[in-house]
Design a protein around this motif. Structure first.
Motif, PDB file in Angstrom:
ATOM      1  N   TRP A 272       0.841  -1.203   0.000  1.00  0.00           N
ATOM      2  CA  TRP A 272       0.000   0.000   0.000  1.00  0.00           C
ATOM      3  C   TRP A 272       0.871   1.246   0.000  1.00  0.00           C
ATOM      4  CZ3 TRP A 272      -3.090  -2.043   4.818  1.00  0.00           C
ATOM      5  CH2 TRP A 272      -3.959  -3.079   4.405  1.00  0.00           C
ATOM      6  N   VAL A 273       0.261   2.357  -0.375  1.00  0.00           N
ATOM      7  CA  VAL A 273       0.893   3.675  -0.273  1.00  0.00           C
ATOM      8  C   VAL A 273      -0.075   4.571   0.494  1.00  0.00           C
ATOM      9  CG1 VAL A 273       2.215   3.416  -2.407  1.00  0.00           C
ATOM     10  CG2 VAL A 273      -0.060   4.435  -2.487  1.00  0.00           C
ATOM     11  N   PRO A 274       0.402   5.695   1.046  1.00  0.00           N
ATOM     12  CA  PRO A 274      -0.495   6.557   1.832  1.00  0.00           C
ATOM     13  C   PRO A 274      -1.777   6.948   1.121  1.00  0.00           C
ATOM     14  CG  PRO A 274       1.773   7.210   2.185  1.00  0.00           C
ATOM     15  CD  PRO A 274       1.809   6.142   1.128  1.00  0.00           C
ATOM     16  N   ASP A 275      -1.729   7.164  -0.183  1.00  0.00           N
ATOM     17  CA  ASP A 275      -2.943   7.544  -0.909  1.00  0.00           C
ATOM     18  C   ASP A 275      -4.011   6.455  -0.861  1.00  0.00           C
ATOM     19  OD1 ASP A 275      -2.122  10.057  -1.554  1.00  0.00           O
ATOM     20  OD2 ASP A 275      -1.590   9.615  -3.626  1.00  0.00           O
ATOM     21  N   ASP A 276      -3.596   5.182  -0.705  1.00  0.00           N
ATOM     22  CA  ASP A 276      -4.574   4.085  -0.647  1.00  0.00           C
ATOM     23  C   ASP A 276      -5.473   4.199   0.585  1.00  0.00           C
ATOM     24  OD1 ASP A 276      -3.629   2.901  -2.994  1.00  0.00           O
ATOM     25  OD2 ASP A 276      -2.140   1.695  -1.919  1.00  0.00           O
ATOM     26  N   TRP A 277      -4.988   4.869   1.625  1.00  0.00           N
ATOM     27  CA  TRP A 277      -5.771   4.998   2.857  1.00  0.00           C
ATOM     28  C   TRP A 277      -6.854   6.055   2.751  1.00  0.00           C
ATOM     29  CZ3 TRP A 277      -5.234   2.130   7.423  1.00  0.00           C
ATOM     30  CH2 TRP A 277      -4.170   1.224   7.431  1.00  0.00           C
ATOM     31  N   LYS A 278      -6.771   6.916   1.734  1.00  0.00           N
ATOM     32  CA  LYS A 278      -7.756   7.989   1.601  1.00  0.00           C
ATOM     33  C   LYS A 278      -9.148   7.447   1.306  1.00  0.00           C
ATOM     34  CE  LYS A 278      -4.393  11.445   0.066  1.00  0.00           C
ATOM     35  NZ  LYS A 278      -3.970  12.343  -1.045  1.00  0.00           N
ATOM     36  N   ASN A 279      -9.207   6.329   0.600  1.00  0.00           N
ATOM     37  CA  ASN A 279     -10.490   5.715   0.255  1.00  0.00           C
ATOM     38  C   ASN A 279     -10.700   4.400   1.000  1.00  0.00           C
ATOM     39  OD1 ASN A 279     -11.131   7.746  -1.705  1.00  0.00           O
ATOM     40  ND2 ASN A 279      -9.698   6.761  -3.109  1.00  0.00           N
ATOM     41  N   ALA A 280     -10.012   4.234   2.121  1.00  0.00           N
ATOM     42  CA  ALA A 280     -10.081   2.983   2.877  1.00  0.00           C
ATOM     43  C   ALA A 280     -11.516   2.629   3.238  1.00  0.00           C
ATOM     44  CB  ALA A 280      -9.245   3.100   4.146  1.00  0.00           C
ATOM     45  N   GLY A 281     -11.857   1.357   3.072  1.00  0.00           N
ATOM     46  CA  GLY A 281     -13.175   0.855   3.434  1.00  0.00           C
ATOM     47  C   GLY A 281     -14.220   0.998   2.346  1.00  0.00           C
ATOM     48  N   MET A 282     -13.920   1.740   1.297  1.00  0.00           N
ATOM     49  CA  MET A 282     -14.883   1.928   0.219  1.00  0.00           C
ATOM     50  C   MET A 282     -14.791   0.788  -0.789  1.00  0.00           C
ATOM     51  SD  MET A 282     -14.396   6.042  -0.380  1.00  0.00           S
ATOM     52  CE  MET A 282     -15.733   6.098  -1.593  1.00  0.00           C
ATOM     53  N   ALA A 283     -15.831   0.633  -1.572  1.00  0.00           N
ATOM     54  CA  ALA A 283     -15.861  -0.431  -2.572  1.00  0.00           C
ATOM     55  C   ALA A 283     -14.693  -0.272  -3.530  1.00  0.00           C
ATOM     56  CB  ALA A 283     -17.183  -0.387  -3.334  1.00  0.00           C
ATOM     57  N   GLY A 284     -13.951  -1.351  -3.730  1.00  0.00           N
ATOM     58  CA  GLY A 284     -12.823  -1.345  -4.641  1.00  0.00           C
ATOM     59  C   GLY A 284     -11.538  -0.818  -4.053  1.00  0.00           C
ATOM     60  N   ALA A 285     -11.569  -0.385  -2.788  1.00  0.00           N
ATOM     61  CA  ALA A 285     -10.370   0.165  -2.157  1.00  0.00           C
ATOM     62  C   ALA A 285      -9.388  -0.955  -1.816  1.00  0.00           C
ATOM     63  CB  ALA A 285     -10.730   0.939  -0.903  1.00  0.00           C
ATOM     64  N   LYS A 286      -8.105  -0.630  -1.835  1.00  0.00           N
ATOM     65  CA  LYS A 286      -7.083  -1.606  -1.446  1.00  0.00           C
ATOM     66  C   LYS A 286      -7.090  -1.835   0.059  1.00  0.00           C
ATOM     67  CE  LYS A 286      -3.731  -0.818  -5.188  1.00  0.00           C
ATOM     68  NZ  LYS A 286      -2.320  -0.462  -5.486  1.00  0.00           N
ATOM     69  N   VAL A 287      -7.312  -0.748   0.816  1.00  0.00           N
ATOM     70  CA  VAL A 287      -7.291  -0.847   2.275  1.00  0.00           C
ATOM     71  C   VAL A 287      -8.706  -1.089   2.780  1.00  0.00           C
ATOM     72  CG1 VAL A 287      -6.702   0.325   4.423  1.00  0.00           C
ATOM     73  CG2 VAL A 287      -5.327   0.729   2.360  1.00  0.00           C
ATOM     74  N   THR A 288      -8.941  -2.279   3.295  1.00  0.00           N
ATOM     75  CA  THR A 288     -10.247  -2.634   3.858  1.00  0.00           C
ATOM     76  C   THR A 288     -10.039  -3.420   5.136  1.00  0.00           C
ATOM     77  OG1 THR A 288     -10.392  -4.725   2.625  1.00  0.00           O
ATOM     78  CG2 THR A 288     -11.293  -2.751   1.551  1.00  0.00           C
ATOM     79  N   GLY A 289     -11.016  -3.316   6.041  1.00  0.00           N
ATOM     80  CA  GLY A 289     -10.931  -4.037   7.301  1.00  0.00           C
ATOM     81  C   GLY A 289     -10.846  -5.538   7.110  1.00  0.00           C
ATOM     82  N   GLY A 290     -11.458  -6.038   6.043  1.00  0.00           N
ATOM     83  CA  GLY A 290     -11.437  -7.474   5.797  1.00  0.00           C
ATOM     84  C   GLY A 290     -10.055  -8.014   5.487  1.00  0.00           C
ATOM     85  N   ARG A 291      -9.129  -7.152   5.118  1.00  0.00           N
ATOM     86  CA  ARG A 291      -7.771  -7.582   4.796  1.00  0.00           C
ATOM     87  C   ARG A 291      -6.808  -7.419   5.962  1.00  0.00           C
ATOM     88  NH1 ARG A 291      -7.151  -4.793  -1.232  1.00  0.00           N
ATOM     89  NH2 ARG A 291      -8.748  -6.075  -2.277  1.00  0.00           N
ATOM     90  N   PHE A 292      -7.265  -6.787   7.044  1.00  0.00           N
ATOM     91  CA  PHE A 292      -6.350  -6.449   8.120  1.00  0.00           C
ATOM     92  C   PHE A 292      -5.773  -7.673   8.818  1.00  0.00           C
ATOM     93  CE2 PHE A 292      -7.758  -1.807   9.128  1.00  0.00           C
ATOM     94  CZ  PHE A 292      -7.159  -1.402   7.945  1.00  0.00           C
ATOM     95  N   ASP A 293      -6.566  -8.710   9.007  1.00  0.00           N
ATOM     96  CA  ASP A 293      -6.048  -9.911   9.681  1.00  0.00           C
ATOM     97  C   ASP A 293      -4.907 -10.520   8.867  1.00  0.00           C
ATOM     98  OD1 ASP A 293      -6.310 -12.223  11.704  1.00  0.00           O
ATOM     99  OD2 ASP A 293      -6.535 -13.242   9.759  1.00  0.00           O
ATOM    100  N   TYR A 294      -5.103 -10.636   7.550  1.00  0.00           N
ATOM    101  CA  TYR A 294      -4.065 -11.205   6.680  1.00  0.00           C
ATOM    102  C   TYR A 294      -2.810 -10.334   6.703  1.00  0.00           C
ATOM    103  CZ  TYR A 294      -1.559 -12.343   2.382  1.00  0.00           C
ATOM    104  OH  TYR A 294      -0.580 -12.661   1.475  1.00  0.00           O
ATOM    105  N   VAL A 295      -2.995  -9.012   6.606  1.00  0.00           N
ATOM    106  CA  VAL A 295      -1.850  -8.113   6.579  1.00  0.00           C
ATOM    107  C   VAL A 295      -1.129  -8.119   7.926  1.00  0.00           C
ATOM    108  CG1 VAL A 295      -1.124  -5.703   6.369  1.00  0.00           C
ATOM    109  CG2 VAL A 295      -2.811  -6.643   4.778  1.00  0.00           C
ATOM    110  N   ALA A 296      -1.878  -8.149   9.035  1.00  0.00           N
ATOM    111  CA  ALA A 296      -1.265  -8.169  10.363  1.00  0.00           C
ATOM    112  C   ALA A 296      -0.404  -9.419  10.543  1.00  0.00           C
ATOM    113  CB  ALA A 296      -2.332  -8.100  11.448  1.00  0.00           C
ATOM    114  N   ARG A 297      -0.885 -10.551  10.035  1.00  0.00           N
ATOM    115  CA  ARG A 297      -0.095 -11.789  10.134  1.00  0.00           C
ATOM    116  C   ARG A 297       1.160 -11.704   9.263  1.00  0.00           C
ATOM    117  NH1 ARG A 297      -2.794 -15.502  13.049  1.00  0.00           N
ATOM    118  NH2 ARG A 297      -5.045 -15.165  13.306  1.00  0.00           N
ATOM    119  N   ALA A 298       1.039 -11.072   8.121  1.00  0.00           N
ATOM    120  CA  ALA A 298       2.202 -10.904   7.251  1.00  0.00           C
ATOM    121  C   ALA A 298       3.224  -9.958   7.883  1.00  0.00           C
ATOM    122  CB  ALA A 298       1.761 -10.379   5.888  1.00  0.00           C
TER     123      ALA A 298
END
Length: 278
Positions: free
Chosen positions: A218-244
């Protein structure tokens, strides 16, 4: 300068005896020196020759992968006068006044002065300024001012010029003899991290934010639309990213090179993603 470009236009009204237009071009200085000045394009209008020039640059390492530790800013110089059939070195100096230069040479930036050469047959060259990514950039913006000085090949015949090449356009004058580079790496905490990210990544710090982004791609700009449809940053991905991120931090710790926060403590995530430090 003793010589100037003068255009004589022959008129058919008998005001002049010439019958053809005569163009007398600039032939350079009697001592064979050329003028030298900074000229860097800031913007241009597509489909037209209109150009705006700048005398400073702002560079940010924010969003750049942490493995990239330097960046090069090429500042262009241009000459006024004839081309030469030999390579000609030009002189660049660093403004030493703290109000003009806060960056430290050899620590925050380097310049290869051996490359400050105008090649034979060329009218332009670059000053390669290599800026270095240091921890201090996350909390402060560094400033570097470089200036041209005269030598046996080049003189400062042009001190300033208009920031636009359009003659009838209002524009400020810019310094032709110096150039300023500002650089930093500053971040702000995204609201989405505040509401959802803390459960997975813990307390936000710029250092941890960079690691999470690097691991996730991710890059900082990806967080601007976090949680929206089609966004890279979503809560559903946080568990996977946290483990990584946990796996990366654990590997670094096991290798004896633990990732540190700014205060020198080992970077940590909350349970169940915590890293084991021996």
């Amino acid at each position: 300068m003793k010589n100037k470009i003068i255009i004589f236009i022959a008129l058919s009204f008998g005001l002049f005896s010439c019958t053809e237009d005569t163009l007398i071009t600039y032939q350079g200085e009697p001592d064979n020196t050329s003028g030298i000045y900074f000229q860097r394009t800031g913007s241009y209008v597509v489909g037209t020759p209109n150009v705006t020039y700048i005398d400073s640059t702002v560079y940010s390492f924010a969003g750049v992968h942490d493995s990239i530790r330097t960046a090069t800013v090429n500042v262009q110089v241009r000459i006024l006068g004839n081309l030469s059939d030999i390579d000609r070195p030009f002189v660049v100096k660093i403004a030493e006044d703290a109000s003009q230069t806060s960056a430290v040479e050899g620590v925050d930036f380097t310049i290869d002065y051996n490359k400050c050469i105008l090649p034979a047959g060329q009218a332009t060259a670059n000053v390669p300024v290599r800026i270095i990514r240091t921890q201090k950039l996350t909390s402060s913006t560094l400033r570097l001012k470089i200036s041209l000085e005269e030598n046996e090949h080049f003189k400062l015949y042009i001190k300033e010029y208009k920031a636009s090449n359009v003659w009838n356009q209002t524009a400020r004058n810019i310094d032709a003899t110096s150039y300023v580079i500002r650089f930093a790496e500053q971040y702000s905490r995204p609201s989405y991290w505040t509401f959802f990210g803390g459960t997975y990544f813990g307390t936000w710090t710029p250092e941890k934010y960079k690691v999470v982004n690097d691991v996730a791609g991710w890059v900082p700009d990806d967080w601007k639309n976090a949680g929206m449809a089609g966004a890279k940053v979503t809560g559903g991905r946080f568990d996977y990213v946290a483990r990584a991120v946990q796996a990366y931090l654990q590997q670094m710790a096991d290798n004896g090179t633990p990732v540190k926060e700014k205060d020198g403590t080992n970077m940590q995530l909350p349970n169940p993603y915590s890293v084991i430090y021996n």
